[in-house]
Design an enzyme around this catalytic site. Sequence first.
Site, short mmCIF file in Angstrom:
data_model
loop_
_atom_site.label_atom_id
_atom_site.label_comp_id
_atom_site.label_asym_id
_atom_site.label_seq_id
_atom_site.Cartn_x
_atom_site.Cartn_y
_atom_site.Cartn_z
N ASP A 256 0.63 -0.64 -0.40
CA ASP A 256 0.06 0.07 -0.22
C ASP A 256 0.93 1.43 0.09
O ASP A 256 1.94 1.01 0.63
CB ASP A 256 -0.62 0.06 1.14
N ILE A 257 0.42 2.36 -0.18
CA ILE A 257 1.09 3.94 -0.29
C ILE A 257 1.20 4.55 1.09
O ILE A 257 1.82 4.01 1.54
CB ILE A 257 0.42 4.56 -1.29
N GLY B 244 -5.41 2.64 -3.21
CA GLY B 244 -6.88 2.84 -3.31
C GLY B 244 -6.78 4.48 -4.77
O GLY B 244 -7.18 4.84 -5.27
N LYS C 20 -8.88 -4.54 -3.85
CA LYS C 20 -6.84 -4.89 -3.81
C LYS C 20 -7.39 -6.05 -3.79
O LYS C 20 -6.29 -6.79 -5.81
CB LYS C 20 -6.29 -4.04 -2.27
N ASN D 116 -9.10 -0.13 3.35
CA ASN D 116 -9.61 -0.75 1.99
C ASN D 116 -7.79 -2.02 1.51
O ASN D 116 -8.30 -1.91 0.66
CB ASN D 116 -8.88 0.41 0.66
#
Length: 260
Positions: free
Chosen positions: A10-11, A45, A186, A212
């Site tokens: 994830d970021i 996302g 995801k 998410n």
Amino acid sequence: MKDKSIIFFDIDGTLLNTEKKLPDTTRQAVDELKKAGHIVAIATGRAPFMYKELREALGIDTYVSCNGQYVVLEGEVIYRNPLDARALADLTRQALENDHPVVYLSEDEMRSNVPEHEYITEGLSTLKLGITPTHDSSYHEEKELYQTLLFCPEGEEQQYEEAYDAFNFIRWHPVSLDVIPRGGSKANGIEKLIDHLGFSAERQFAFGDGPNDIEMLTTVHNSYAMGNATDLVKSYAKYETRHVDEDGILHGLKMAGLIQ
């Protein structure tokens, strides 16, 4: 590929710290993974244009964007899952009546259905993108879109959840939600990549911290929640690493035995 793995990151709150910066230890850890021959992928996302600089900084060309709706393998798009255009038009009309602005995301830009709004400013400012959406109220009629941002305070989204079976709504900010196709996630986007690459479950890893990420952390065999994740998110992961601001990625990759 029996000795190689694929690692999904994830970021926000995972690769990027709480200041939205890339820690040096994370950059170095990703370099080590790549040198060892592993595939490093982003699962976020965000739309692709929102993290182009990060991909370039890390040399990553495989990514799952828009919560799984736009998937790229080594620079080639392998999966697209756009929003239902008719349902999105209906949602836009209802949101406008409620003074809930909408921002449309394609793979390369974002447009808003109103010239400006305090919710848009408040929500997007936390991402520190350095860009703002331009106004184009008909953008959703002209372009294939993979995700939309609906801006409304917590507790006011129920009316949309009840009215639009075509969408999933995922809150990421007190005044904003991601709107994605029903059933999209995801995890679904990751499955599209795995179908192409053929990694066994034991060679799949994922790191995340937000709501998410839950399906990703549930689906990927070796799942790591960041120390800064909520207890709910942590409950879905197999392992917990340190806080993103405390070299969480480096620590987690060492826990996994992927780097020394």
